[in-house]
Design an enzyme around this catalytic site. Structure first.
Site, PDB file in Angstrom:
ATOM      1  N   LYS A  13      18.036  31.710 -36.874  1.00  0.00           N
ATOM      2  CA  LYS A  13      18.995  31.879 -37.982  1.00  0.00           C
ATOM      3  C   LYS A  13      18.549  32.994 -38.931  1.00  0.00           C
ATOM      4  O   LYS A  13      19.326  33.870 -39.285  1.00  0.00           O
ATOM      5  CB  LYS A  13      19.148  30.558 -38.769  1.00  0.00           C
ATOM      6  N   ARG A  88      22.770  20.857 -44.283  1.00  0.00           N
ATOM      7  CA  ARG A  88      21.951  20.205 -43.258  1.00  0.00           C
ATOM      8  C   ARG A  88      22.276  18.730 -43.126  1.00  0.00           C
ATOM      9  O   ARG A  88      21.658  18.049 -42.303  1.00  0.00           O
ATOM     10  CB  ARG A  88      20.493  20.315 -43.677  1.00  0.00           C
ATOM     11  N   ARG A 127       5.408  32.068 -34.832  1.00  0.00           N
ATOM     12  CA  ARG A 127       6.061  32.895 -35.858  1.00  0.00           C
ATOM     13  C   ARG A 127       5.106  33.315 -36.977  1.00  0.00           C
ATOM     14  O   ARG A 127       4.267  32.554 -37.432  1.00  0.00           O
ATOM     15  CB  ARG A 127       7.217  32.111 -36.482  1.00  0.00           C
ATOM     16  N   ARG A 162       3.800  29.892 -42.019  1.00  0.00           N
ATOM     17  CA  ARG A 162       4.276  28.761 -42.799  1.00  0.00           C
ATOM     18  C   ARG A 162       3.479  27.500 -42.514  1.00  0.00           C
ATOM     19  O   ARG A 162       3.062  27.259 -41.382  1.00  0.00           O
ATOM     20  CB  ARG A 162       5.764  28.496 -42.475  1.00  0.00           C
ATOM     21  N   ARG A 173      10.799  18.075 -37.673  1.00  0.00           N
ATOM     22  CA  ARG A 173      11.963  18.892 -38.065  1.00  0.00           C
ATOM     23  C   ARG A 173      13.062  18.798 -37.016  1.00  0.00           C
ATOM     24  O   ARG A 173      14.241  18.730 -37.345  1.00  0.00           O
ATOM     25  CB  ARG A 173      11.531  20.354 -38.261  1.00  0.00           C
TER      26      ARG A 173
HETATM   27  P1  AP5 Z   1      13.663  32.479 -37.095  1.00  0.00           P
HETATM   28  O1  AP5 Z   1      14.766  33.486 -37.145  1.00  0.00           O
HETATM   29  O2  AP5 Z   1      12.629  32.519 -38.154  1.00  0.00           O
HETATM   30  O3  AP5 Z   1      14.279  30.996 -36.931  1.00  0.00           O
HETATM   31  P2  AP5 Z   1      15.088  30.079 -37.926  1.00  0.00           P
HETATM   32  O4  AP5 Z   1      16.245  29.496 -37.174  1.00  0.00           O
HETATM   33  O5  AP5 Z   1      15.399  30.818 -39.196  1.00  0.00           O
HETATM   34  O6  AP5 Z   1      14.018  28.934 -38.130  1.00  0.00           O
HETATM   35  P3  AP5 Z   1      13.409  28.199 -39.405  1.00  0.00           P
HETATM   36  O7  AP5 Z   1      12.154  27.528 -38.922  1.00  0.00           O
HETATM   37  O8  AP5 Z   1      13.267  29.133 -40.555  1.00  0.00           O
HETATM   38  O9  AP5 Z   1      14.483  27.153 -39.663  1.00  0.00           O
HETATM   39  P4  AP5 Z   1      14.302  25.866 -40.422  1.00  0.00           P
HETATM   40  O10 AP5 Z   1      15.722  25.435 -40.442  1.00  0.00           O
HETATM   41  O11 AP5 Z   1      13.324  24.890 -39.899  1.00  0.00           O
HETATM   42  O12 AP5 Z   1      13.595  26.302 -41.784  1.00  0.00           O
HETATM   43  P5  AP5 Z   1      14.088  26.410 -43.267  1.00  0.00           P
HETATM   44  O13 AP5 Z   1      13.316  27.468 -43.909  1.00  0.00           O
HETATM   45  O14 AP5 Z   1      15.576  26.414 -43.354  1.00  0.00           O
HETATM   46  O15 AP5 Z   1      12.971  32.626 -35.653  1.00  0.00           O
HETATM   47  C1  AP5 Z   1      11.866  31.812 -35.280  1.00  0.00           C
HETATM   48  C2  AP5 Z   1      10.885  32.621 -34.394  1.00  0.00           C
HETATM   49  O16 AP5 Z   1      11.541  32.940 -33.171  1.00  0.00           O
HETATM   50  C3  AP5 Z   1      10.465  33.976 -35.000  1.00  0.00           C
HETATM   51  O17 AP5 Z   1       9.129  34.206 -34.680  1.00  0.00           O
HETATM   52  C4  AP5 Z   1      11.398  35.010 -34.318  1.00  0.00           C
HETATM   53  O18 AP5 Z   1      10.774  36.279 -34.203  1.00  0.00           O
HETATM   54  C5  AP5 Z   1      11.604  34.359 -32.964  1.00  0.00           C
HETATM   55  N1  AP5 Z   1      12.954  34.640 -32.419  1.00  0.00           N
HETATM   56  C6  AP5 Z   1      14.129  34.636 -33.103  1.00  0.00           C
HETATM   57  N2  AP5 Z   1      15.159  34.899 -32.273  1.00  0.00           N
HETATM   58  C7  AP5 Z   1      14.600  35.051 -31.030  1.00  0.00           C
HETATM   59  C8  AP5 Z   1      15.151  35.333 -29.741  1.00  0.00           C
HETATM   60  N3  AP5 Z   1      16.480  35.495 -29.556  1.00  0.00           N
HETATM   61  N4  AP5 Z   1      14.300  35.409 -28.689  1.00  0.00           N
HETATM   62  C9  AP5 Z   1      12.965  35.236 -28.856  1.00  0.00           C
HETATM   63  N5  AP5 Z   1      12.378  34.980 -30.058  1.00  0.00           N
HETATM   64  C10 AP5 Z   1      13.194  34.888 -31.131  1.00  0.00           C
HETATM   65  O19 AP5 Z   1      13.642  24.971 -43.849  1.00  0.00           O
HETATM   66  C11 AP5 Z   1      12.295  24.645 -44.036  1.00  0.00           C
HETATM   67  C12 AP5 Z   1      12.188  23.296 -44.751  1.00  0.00           C
HETATM   68  O20 AP5 Z   1      12.816  23.397 -46.049  1.00  0.00           O
HETATM   69  C13 AP5 Z   1      12.928  22.124 -44.078  1.00  0.00           C
HETATM   70  O21 AP5 Z   1      12.141  21.513 -43.069  1.00  0.00           O
HETATM   71  C14 AP5 Z   1      13.161  21.196 -45.285  1.00  0.00           C
HETATM   72  O22 AP5 Z   1      11.974  20.541 -45.654  1.00  0.00           O
HETATM   73  C15 AP5 Z   1      13.508  22.184 -46.400  1.00  0.00           C
HETATM   74  N6  AP5 Z   1      14.948  22.494 -46.457  1.00  0.00           N
HETATM   75  C16 AP5 Z   1      15.524  23.721 -46.333  1.00  0.00           C
HETATM   76  N7  AP5 Z   1      16.844  23.636 -46.457  1.00  0.00           N
HETATM   77  C17 AP5 Z   1      17.143  22.333 -46.652  1.00  0.00           C
HETATM   78  C18 AP5 Z   1      18.362  21.629 -46.814  1.00  0.00           C
HETATM   79  N8  AP5 Z   1      19.545  22.249 -46.791  1.00  0.00           N
HETATM   80  N9  AP5 Z   1      18.300  20.281 -46.978  1.00  0.00           N
HETATM   81  C19 AP5 Z   1      17.111  19.621 -47.047  1.00  0.00           C
HETATM   82  N10 AP5 Z   1      15.919  20.252 -46.865  1.00  0.00           N
HETATM   83  C20 AP5 Z   1      15.925  21.588 -46.682  1.00  0.00           C
END
Ligand code: AP5
Length: 216
Positions: A13, A88, A127, A162, A173
């Site tokens: 994402k 979410r 990552r 992270r 997660r």
């Molecule tokens: P990346 O693009 O970083 O993936 P992402 O989908 O953004 O993953 P996140 O881990 O950031 O999502 P998340 O939803 O767990 O975290 P968030 O910060 O929202 O890509 C990942 C890796 O893959 C990278 O190394 C990239 O280079 C590689 N890659 C990408 N595309 C690729 C491809 N096509 N092929 C190969 N490699 C590829 O949330 C973190 C925490 O915050 C949550 O756990 C929760 O505690 C809290 N939180 C955040 N939002 C909320 C909410 N709305 N409600 C409640 N808690 C929340």
């Protein structure tokens, strides 16, 4: 356009949001980034969510809805928003609908990114990001061109990992995604907004699928 990138942790994402920002000048609203910024600033909110996030649990709906409301209030939606990691839960999805309605805005597309679990774990555990500009890298699939130097902004030795990017937190997660977030797939399908892309291809292939889904 206002869109949601919906997908499990590691689906890509954030990576795709950065491409959309460059190509379309959209604004990314990532609740994960906002919560990490709160931690880095040492604020009360940051202290409150630190352990919850490191464990891989969700923070409360109230907190994240408040963060998004603040951003929309400050005019972030003028250029078109990419909601990344929000909503979410079903209450968050309802709240987003109400917040947009109140501003006379609407949601145009919800892009579901599908990737299988083993690949998600491999992506997240490999990552790292540039601490200066946020560019996302991977130990195997996306290394910087010059070791230790960010391709995007040139910052040296500023890469960070992270606290929740380990296998134990990642399994939590994923569990939370299937339990709390995956019902949103049906929710947005029923509203006619859902488009599903195969997130397993190379980054540029996924970007091409998303472009098609947005422009159709
Ligand atoms: P990346 O693009 O970083 O993936 P992402 O989908 O953004 O993953 P996140 O881990 O950031 O999502 P998340 O939803 O767990 O975290 P968030 O910060 O929202 O890509 C990942 C890796 O893959 C990278 O190394 C990239 O280079 C590689 N890659 C990408 N595309 C690729 C491809 N096509 N092929 C190969 N490699 C590829 O949330 C973190 C925490 O915050 C949550 O756990 C929760 O505690 C809290 N939180 C955040 N939002 C909320 C909410 N709305 N409600 C409640 N808690 C929340």
């Amino acid at each position: 356009m206002n869109i949601i990138l919906l997908g499990p942790p590691g689906a890509g994402k954030g990576t795709q949001a950065r491409i959309l920002i460059e190509e379309r000048g959209m604004v990314q609203l990532s609740t994960g980034d906002m919560l990490r910024a709160a931690q880095a600033s040492g604020s009360e909110l940051g202290r409150k969510v630190k352990d919850i996030m490191a464990r891989g649990d969700l923070v409360t709906d109230e907190i994240v809805i408040g963060l998004i409301a603040e951003q929309l209030e400050s005019g972030a939606a003028e250029k078109g928003v990419i909601f990344d990691g929000f909503p979410r839960t079903l209450p968050q999805a309802d709240a987003l609908g109400e917040l947009l309605d109140a501003k006379g805005l609407k949601l145009d597309r919800v892009i579901e990114m599908r990737v299988d679990d083993d690949e998600l774990i491999a992506r997240v555990t490999g990552r790292f990001t540039c601490g200066a500009c946020g560019e996302v890298y991977h130990d195997v699939t996306k290394r910087p061109k010059v070791e230790g130097v960010c391709d995007k902004c040139g910052a040296k030795d500023s890469f960070v990992r992270r606290a929740d990017d380990n296998e134990e937190s990642m399994r939590k997660r994923l569990f939370n995604y299937y339990r709390d977030t995956s019902p949103l797939i049906g929710y947005y399908y029923a509203k006619g907004l859902l488009r599903t892309v195969n997130g397993l291809g190379a980054i540029e292939e996924v970007a091409a699928e998303i472009r098609k889904a947005l422009d159709e």
